[in-house]
Scaffold this motif. Sequence first.
Motif, PDB file in Angstrom:
ATOM      1  N   SER A  54       0.838  -1.208   0.000  1.00  0.00           N
ATOM      2  CA  SER A  54       0.000   0.000   0.000  1.00  0.00           C
ATOM      3  C   SER A  54       0.874   1.259   0.000  1.00  0.00           C
ATOM      4  O   SER A  54       0.524   2.276  -0.593  1.00  0.00           O
ATOM      5  CB  SER A  54      -0.924   0.001   1.222  1.00  0.00           C
ATOM      6  OG  SER A  54      -1.848  -1.060   1.123  1.00  0.00           O
ATOM      7  N   SER A  95      -5.025   1.263   3.111  1.00  0.00           N
ATOM      8  CA  SER A  95      -4.891  -0.079   3.659  1.00  0.00           C
ATOM      9  C   SER A  95      -5.918  -0.991   3.020  1.00  0.00           C
ATOM     10  O   SER A  95      -7.113  -0.773   3.151  1.00  0.00           O
ATOM     11  CB  SER A  95      -5.099  -0.048   5.177  1.00  0.00           C
ATOM     12  OG  SER A  95      -5.082  -1.351   5.700  1.00  0.00           O
ATOM     13  N   THR A 100      -4.607  -2.879   9.465  1.00  0.00           N
ATOM     14  CA  THR A 100      -3.175  -2.883   9.786  1.00  0.00           C
ATOM     15  C   THR A 100      -2.878  -2.008  11.007  1.00  0.00           C
ATOM     16  O   THR A 100      -3.176  -0.806  11.011  1.00  0.00           O
ATOM     17  CB  THR A 100      -2.382  -2.417   8.544  1.00  0.00           C
ATOM     18  OG1 THR A 100      -2.659  -3.328   7.493  1.00  0.00           O
ATOM     19  CG2 THR A 100      -0.887  -2.359   8.800  1.00  0.00           C
TER      20      THR A 100
HETATM   21  C1  F6R Z   1       2.613  -7.496   0.310  1.00  0.00           C
HETATM   22  C2  F6R Z   1       1.554  -7.231   1.274  1.00  0.00           C
HETATM   23  C3  F6R Z   1       1.826  -6.382   2.479  1.00  0.00           C
HETATM   24  C4  F6R Z   1       0.659  -5.424   2.735  1.00  0.00           C
HETATM   25  C5  F6R Z   1       0.857  -4.654   4.026  1.00  0.00           C
HETATM   26  C6  F6R Z   1      -0.238  -3.623   4.250  1.00  0.00           C
HETATM   27  O1  F6R Z   1       2.165  -8.296  -0.729  1.00  0.00           O
HETATM   28  O2  F6R Z   1       0.460  -7.691   1.083  1.00  0.00           O
HETATM   29  O3  F6R Z   1       3.024  -5.678   2.327  1.00  0.00           O
HETATM   30  O4  F6R Z   1       0.560  -4.561   1.642  1.00  0.00           O
HETATM   31  O5  F6R Z   1       0.877  -5.553   5.110  1.00  0.00           O
HETATM   32  O6  F6R Z   1      -1.485  -4.217   4.297  1.00  0.00           O
HETATM   33  P1  F6R Z   1      -2.808  -3.374   4.163  1.00  0.00           P
HETATM   34  O7  F6R Z   1      -2.836  -2.757   2.805  1.00  0.00           O
HETATM   35  O8  F6R Z   1      -3.913  -4.346   4.397  1.00  0.00           O
HETATM   36  O9  F6R Z   1      -2.746  -2.321   5.233  1.00  0.00           O
END
Ligand code: F6R
Length: 337
Positions: A54, A95, A100
């Motif tokens: 992200s 996110s 997260t």
């Molecule tokens: C890589 C991946 C992680 C997420 C990161 C943030 O393929 O999936 O690097 O991008 O943990 O997650 P979100 O977007 O759900 O906050």
Amino acid sequence: SKGGYSHFMLKEIHDSPLAVKETLSTMMADDSVDKAVKVMSQANRIFVVAAGTSYHAGLIFGRELNMSGFTVIPMIASEYPSYRTRAGDVILALSQSGETLDVKMAIKEFKNEGSTIISITNVIESTISRESDVKLYMRAGPELGVAATKTFVSQVASLLLLKSKILGEKLDYLSHAHEVLEASLEGTEGQMKKWSSTLISAPSMYYLSKGVGLPMALEGALKIKEVAYVHAESYPAGESKHGPIALVSEGFPVVFLDPGIDELKVNIEEMKSRGARIFYVGTSKGISKDEVEVRLEKGLEPFALAPPIQLLAYYVSVGKGLDPDRPRNLAKTVTVE
Ligand code: F6R
């Protein structure tokens, strides 16, 4: 279901064009988008708060707006204590999961400092969306592979829509995004399978680019580390001569993502002369025996470059006998510090 594909990751990579279409049509009809655009247009500074993939999408947004005179500061969420906001600043939280912890902690802090929080998540009424003043949704559909693939391109699409609205640009170009993705999937998959056989035995590699290609190179390195356990580093190609080229010896693999025509020529020559094995993605010809052509349309470069980086990670993983859907030590949603 995996819809006939051997892994969710491969299915979701191939679902990208559809996901992007959904994201754009949903967002074009969402009044909250105009609210977010208004808030960001009047912002003193925009802090983009995100982690992992992200964050890479956030870098694309930041670059586009910074080049137009806005002040956008992409920040890795866990580093939030290094930043201070002030009146008039706006937070854009990105996110996929909306859960997260690093992002939650950062927005809590900035909310206390008085900033307006806008979020883009893929999960309706996620914790992060509930804590935001303006909630935007990608609606890319559920993603079951641990690695973010289709949601990354959807995130990029949502951010390009926002930036074009902020800058008062026409939006027609975005309607080609899914075609650029389709053409790239079609045009690069065979080649990525071939390249994967070399990279299976590589202990280490570089992923280099510049400009709009740089966040894609960072994402390429993250993906191949994550699902194929290849040590990969990415940095702006111009930095090679400032240190990293010392690591390069005969056969060292370097993937170049060319964001234009011959923009990386000097950097490629520099690596070639040290014996690096060049893998080239772009529009120039005769750069290397390992080259693949993609359709680079102005403003849509990330959609041409996403399929090969994701497919390469996938095929190296499968070639090593790994399960790309379940990389070791990782969870889809990171709710710990
Ligand atoms: C890589 C991946 C992680 C997420 C990161 C943030 O393929 O999936 O690097 O991008 O943990 O997650 P979100 O977007 O759900 O906050």
